[in-house]
Design a protein around this motif. Sequence first.
Motif, PDB file in Angstrom:
ATOM      1  N   MET A  83      -3.850 -21.943   9.395  1.00 43.42           N
ATOM      2  CA  MET A  83      -3.705 -20.906   8.393  1.00 43.42           C
ATOM      3  C   MET A  83      -4.626 -21.188   7.216  1.00 43.42           C
ATOM      4  SD  MET A  83       0.460 -20.436   8.206  1.00 43.42           S
ATOM      5  CE  MET A  83       0.739 -21.984   7.328  1.00 43.42           C
ATOM      6  N   VAL A  84      -4.928 -20.128   6.458  1.00 41.18           N
ATOM      7  CA  VAL A  84      -5.571 -20.296   5.161  1.00 41.18           C
ATOM      8  C   VAL A  84      -4.660 -19.669   4.116  1.00 41.18           C
ATOM      9  CG1 VAL A  84      -7.931 -20.381   6.026  1.00 41.18           C
ATOM     10  CG2 VAL A  84      -6.930 -18.170   5.424  1.00 41.18           C
ATOM     11  N   LEU A  85      -4.668 -20.244   2.933  1.00 43.17           N
ATOM     12  CA  LEU A  85      -3.880 -19.726   1.821  1.00 43.17           C
ATOM     13  C   LEU A  85      -4.815 -19.138   0.780  1.00 43.17           C
ATOM     14  CD1 LEU A  85      -1.154 -19.561   0.193  1.00 43.17           C
ATOM     15  CD2 LEU A  85      -1.819 -21.756  -0.813  1.00 43.17           C
ATOM     16  N   ILE A  86      -4.500 -17.936   0.339  1.00 39.88           N
ATOM     17  CA  ILE A  86      -5.256 -17.306  -0.734  1.00 39.88           C
ATOM     18  C   ILE A  86      -4.343 -17.247  -1.951  1.00 39.88           C
ATOM     19  CG2 ILE A  86      -6.745 -15.398  -1.381  1.00 39.88           C
ATOM     20  CD1 ILE A  86      -7.429 -16.693   1.332  1.00 39.88           C
ATOM     21  N   GLY A  87      -4.668 -18.040  -2.964  1.00 38.09           N
ATOM     22  CA  GLY A  87      -3.829 -18.110  -4.157  1.00 38.09           C
ATOM     23  C   GLY A  87      -3.072 -19.423  -4.207  1.00 38.09           C
ATOM     24  N   ALA A  88      -3.589 -20.388  -4.971  1.00 37.70           N
ATOM     25  CA  ALA A  88      -2.982 -21.722  -5.023  1.00 37.70           C
ATOM     26  C   ALA A  88      -2.239 -21.955  -6.334  1.00 37.70           C
ATOM     27  CB  ALA A  88      -4.049 -22.795  -4.828  1.00 37.70           C
ATOM     28  N   GLY A  89      -1.644 -20.887  -6.872  1.00 33.44           N
ATOM     29  CA  GLY A  89      -0.818 -21.022  -8.068  1.00 33.44           C
ATOM     30  C   GLY A  89       0.532 -21.644  -7.726  1.00 33.44           C
ATOM     31  N   LYS A  90       1.522 -21.406  -8.575  1.00 29.90           N
ATOM     32  CA  LYS A  90       2.833 -22.038  -8.377  1.00 29.90           C
ATOM     33  C   LYS A  90       3.447 -21.689  -7.024  1.00 29.90           C
ATOM     34  CE  LYS A  90       2.972 -24.078 -12.382  1.00 29.90           C
ATOM     35  NZ  LYS A  90       2.866 -25.562 -12.468  1.00 29.90           N
ATOM     36  N   LEU A  91       3.418 -20.400  -6.660  1.00 35.70           N
ATOM     37  CA  LEU A  91       3.979 -20.003  -5.369  1.00 35.70           C
ATOM     38  C   LEU A  91       3.176 -20.601  -4.229  1.00 35.70           C
ATOM     39  CD1 LEU A  91       5.866 -18.450  -3.545  1.00 35.70           C
ATOM     40  CD2 LEU A  91       4.472 -16.390  -3.925  1.00 35.70           C
ATOM     41  N   VAL A 152      -1.251 -13.993  -4.146  1.00 36.04           N
ATOM     42  CA  VAL A 152      -2.117 -13.581  -5.250  1.00 36.04           C
ATOM     43  C   VAL A 152      -1.434 -12.497  -6.076  1.00 36.04           C
ATOM     44  CG1 VAL A 152      -4.204 -14.145  -3.946  1.00 36.04           C
ATOM     45  CG2 VAL A 152      -3.263 -11.831  -3.809  1.00 36.04           C
ATOM     46  N   ILE A 153      -2.043 -12.135  -7.195  1.00 36.66           N
ATOM     47  CA  ILE A 153      -1.478 -11.076  -8.032  1.00 36.66           C
ATOM     48  C   ILE A 153      -1.630  -9.742  -7.311  1.00 36.66           C
ATOM     49  CG2 ILE A 153      -1.907 -12.332 -10.166  1.00 36.66           C
ATOM     50  CD1 ILE A 153      -4.390 -10.601 -10.583  1.00 36.66           C
ATOM     51  N   PRO A 154      -0.743  -8.781  -7.592  1.00 37.75           N
ATOM     52  CA  PRO A 154      -0.783  -7.499  -6.874  1.00 37.75           C
ATOM     53  C   PRO A 154      -2.135  -6.798  -6.933  1.00 37.75           C
ATOM     54  CG  PRO A 154       1.245  -7.693  -8.146  1.00 37.75           C
ATOM     55  CD  PRO A 154       0.387  -8.862  -8.530  1.00 37.75           C
ATOM     56  N   GLU A 155      -2.809  -6.896  -8.068  1.00 39.69           N
ATOM     57  CA  GLU A 155      -4.080  -6.200  -8.237  1.00 39.69           C
ATOM     58  C   GLU A 155      -5.171  -6.702  -7.293  1.00 39.69           C
ATOM     59  OE1 GLU A 155      -1.597  -5.871 -11.831  1.00 39.69           O
ATOM     60  OE2 GLU A 155      -2.299  -7.558 -10.617  1.00 39.69           O
ATOM     61  N   SER A 156      -4.997  -7.900  -6.765  1.00 38.65           N
ATOM     62  CA  SER A 156      -6.023  -8.498  -5.898  1.00 38.65           C
ATOM     63  C   SER A 156      -5.724  -8.347  -4.414  1.00 38.65           C
ATOM     64  CB  SER A 156      -6.172  -9.990  -6.228  1.00 38.65           C
ATOM     65  OG  SER A 156      -6.535 -10.183  -7.575  1.00 38.65           O
ATOM     66  N   GLN A 158      -5.296  -5.865  -2.104  1.00 37.13           N
ATOM     67  CA  GLN A 158      -6.070  -5.036  -1.180  1.00 37.13           C
ATOM     68  C   GLN A 158      -7.488  -5.558  -1.022  1.00 37.13           C
ATOM     69  OE1 GLN A 158      -4.706  -2.251   0.654  1.00 37.13           O
ATOM     70  NE2 GLN A 158      -6.527  -2.907   1.778  1.00 37.13           N
ATOM     71  N   ALA A 159      -8.104  -5.983  -2.119  1.00 32.50           N
ATOM     72  CA  ALA A 159      -9.482  -6.488  -2.043  1.00 32.50           C
ATOM     73  C   ALA A 159      -9.550  -7.733  -1.162  1.00 32.50           C
ATOM     74  CB  ALA A 159     -10.007  -6.796  -3.435  1.00 32.50           C
ATOM     75  N   VAL A 160      -8.599  -8.649  -1.344  1.00 28.14           N
ATOM     76  CA  VAL A 160      -8.575  -9.854  -0.518  1.00 28.14           C
ATOM     77  C   VAL A 160      -8.279  -9.500   0.936  1.00 28.14           C
ATOM     78  CG1 VAL A 160      -7.385 -12.036  -0.104  1.00 28.14           C
ATOM     79  CG2 VAL A 160      -7.914 -11.338  -2.447  1.00 28.14           C
ATOM     80  N   THR A 161      -7.352  -8.573   1.135  1.00 28.53           N
ATOM     81  CA  THR A 161      -7.023  -8.134   2.495  1.00 28.53           C
ATOM     82  C   THR A 161      -8.236  -7.562   3.202  1.00 28.53           C
ATOM     83  OG1 THR A 161      -4.707  -7.679   1.905  1.00 28.53           O
ATOM     84  CG2 THR A 161      -5.576  -6.572   3.861  1.00 28.53           C
ATOM     85  N   ASP A 162      -9.031  -6.776   2.491  1.00 24.40           N
ATOM     86  CA  ASP A 162     -10.233  -6.189   3.086  1.00 24.40           C
ATOM     87  C   ASP A 162     -11.208  -7.271   3.541  1.00 24.40           C
ATOM     88  OD1 ASP A 162      -9.192  -3.694   2.584  1.00 24.40           O
ATOM     89  OD2 ASP A 162     -10.342  -3.350   0.759  1.00 24.40           O
ATOM     90  N   ILE A 163     -11.321  -8.342   2.749  1.00 25.77           N
ATOM     91  CA  ILE A 163     -12.185  -9.458   3.140  1.00 25.77           C
ATOM     92  C   ILE A 163     -11.654 -10.114   4.415  1.00 25.77           C
ATOM     93  CG2 ILE A 163     -12.989 -11.764   2.486  1.00 25.77           C
ATOM     94  CD1 ILE A 163     -12.990 -10.815  -0.420  1.00 25.77           C
ATOM     95  N   PRO A 177       3.992  -8.614  -4.406  1.00 28.41           N
ATOM     96  CA  PRO A 177       4.804  -7.384  -4.463  1.00 28.41           C
ATOM     97  C   PRO A 177       3.947  -6.129  -4.383  1.00 28.41           C
ATOM     98  CG  PRO A 177       4.583  -8.291  -6.653  1.00 28.41           C
ATOM     99  CD  PRO A 177       3.923  -9.280  -5.723  1.00 28.41           C
ATOM    100  N   TYR A 178       2.993  -6.140  -3.489  1.00 25.97           N
ATOM    101  CA  TYR A 178       2.143  -4.987  -3.228  1.00 25.97           C
ATOM    102  C   TYR A 178       1.788  -5.034  -1.759  1.00 25.97           C
ATOM    103  CZ  TYR A 178      -1.890  -1.865  -3.182  1.00 25.97           C
ATOM    104  OH  TYR A 178      -2.759  -0.841  -2.883  1.00 25.97           O
ATOM    105  N   TYR A 179       1.936  -3.924  -1.075  1.00 23.35           N
ATOM    106  CA  TYR A 179       1.743  -3.918   0.370  1.00 23.35           C
ATOM    107  C   TYR A 179       0.403  -3.274   0.722  1.00 23.35           C
ATOM    108  CZ  TYR A 179       6.740  -4.686  -0.094  1.00 23.35           C
ATOM    109  OH  TYR A 179       7.959  -5.173  -0.460  1.00 23.35           O
TER     110      TYR A 179
END
Length: 208
Positions: A83-91, A152-156, A158-163, A177-179
């Motif tokens: 697996m790869v993880l996108i977003g290495a913040g607290k969660l 990642v934050i909700p605003e990111s 779709q863009a990350v998903t597209d990549i 919290p964004y699908y």
Amino acid sequence: MEPCSDLYIRRIAKYYRYLSHLKQRGALRVLSDELAVYMNISPSQVRTDLGKLAVGQSGYGYNVAVLTTEMEKFLGINKINKMVLIGAGKLGQALLCYEGFYHKGFRFGAAFDINPKLQGKTFGFLEEPVRSMRELKPYLAKNQVQLAVLAVIPESVQAVTDILVASKIKGIWNFAPYYPKVPENVVLENVHIQESLLQLAYRLSNSN
């Protein structure tokens, strides 16, 4: 086996969790009645569910080790899943530190984040230091990865998903919290953390 419903897959996952506990305690066999009580379903439903795995029940119940092995094959956890993880913040860090993933064959080969303060650090079972988001596309091009985890934050999202979709990722586990929208050939699992908490809050406020 024909394609199974989401409800059936969830039941198998729940069976597997219980059987794993039994196996750790040294149990050799389990009865359909015991599984029915745990699952809150009828014994006949248990036998139907497990019959689809081609695991028969003797007069002494199901062999725990055999049943666990067949469920691992069905769920696809009898092999290493990179697996790869996108977003290495607290969660993201909490996910990297969860040993349950590691012991079930899910391995974080790499993690990516836009925060320079996190880049170069390692957390939990991560196999290498956190990378910059600029490295995501080249990494996916060079490595065979089927599953990506989004924290990642909700605003990111779709863009990350597209990549990820453009990089031929087959499955996305989304904790934001964004699908996002994905093509039909990509499996998307949205984790409803907030919804689950709201349901719990409602049940608490309306309990006697």
